[in-house]
Enzyme design. Sequence first.
Site, short mmCIF file in Angstrom:
data_model
loop_
_atom_site.label_atom_id
_atom_site.label_comp_id
_atom_site.label_asym_id
_atom_site.label_seq_id
_atom_site.Cartn_x
_atom_site.Cartn_y
_atom_site.Cartn_z
N LYS A 97 0.84 -1.20 0.00
CA LYS A 97 0.00 0.00 0.00
C LYS A 97 0.88 1.25 0.00
CE LYS A 97 -3.91 -2.42 1.97
NZ LYS A 97 -4.80 -2.77 3.09
N GLN B 100 -4.90 -1.48 9.18
CA GLN B 100 -4.81 -2.80 8.57
C GLN B 100 -5.44 -3.85 9.49
OE1 GLN B 100 -3.79 -3.38 5.46
NE2 GLN B 100 -4.08 -5.59 5.62
N ASP C 173 -11.22 2.73 3.49
CA ASP C 173 -11.49 1.29 3.33
C ASP C 173 -12.96 1.02 3.03
OD1 ASP C 173 -9.51 -0.71 3.39
OD2 ASP C 173 -9.10 -0.32 5.52
#
Length: 283
Positions: A52, A96, A119
């Site tokens: 990422k 995460q 997200d």
Amino acid sequence: MAEIIDGKQISLDIKDEIKDKVAWLKGKDIEVTLAVILVGNDPASTVYVKNKKLACEYTGIKSLSYELPEETTEEELLKLIDELNADKKVNGILVQLPLPKHIKEDAVIKRISPDKDVDGFHPESVGRLSIGERGFVSCTPAGIIQLLKRSKVDIDGAECVVVGRSNIVGKPMAMLLIRENGTVTVCHSRTKDLKEVTKRADILVVAIGKPEFIDASYVKEGAVVIDVGIHRKEGKKLCGDVNYASVEPVCSKITPVPGGVGPMTIAMLMYNCYEAALMQNGL
Ligand code: GUN
């Protein structure tokens, strides 16, 4: 012979498009910024976070990295999220998953400001998607829509079957396909006759988390097959939820594993960061 949907190339095309958009925002003195939080040292999560950050570098997005020890308390993590929520320079916040067991994931997801929820996991983002309002869409299903559109698959009116009902993939996938005027059926572990349903699909999206579970007997001739799974077989080779060798000869288009859906998730995260910067600047 089925056409292979090249997720690697499509994700590169999207990242190149985002690179231009991010540079355009920079010209307006807006520096797109993503805060990435990793708690602990789960090996898979460490690799995802690294990728990422690399994608941020590629697209010109500034990434701020918070690598916290396994023992971090929920309170400490929530405090960091509060600080990042309040920081005007930060456009997106990504925590995460999975988190260590002593931290409640849903409390963390809900603490992220819906304006910075790149997200797309916050209940407000999920709600916006379901009523068709502008907002963040979970990256993997958003990436699948891009794969279909850029491979000239017509979703409008198509019989779409999603296998799997997770919050991250199955449910938002169904919502997005409905938004594109697909006729959508969602199957799961309690579906009585799975084969009978999957064989109706013009577009079959498989996200059940079982290696090579779907073979040709589940697939209609000429269907488009999207494989969300990723598993490591003995001998290190990767495979998906679809038995590629069995299904490829009967379908019209198929995503490979690796190189199909996987690379799209990060490309769409970059898109969501750009979108966050737009929304926060009234653009
Ligand atoms: N863990 C596995 N996939 C994801 C994802 O898309 N986002 C986050 N935050 N964690 C994940």
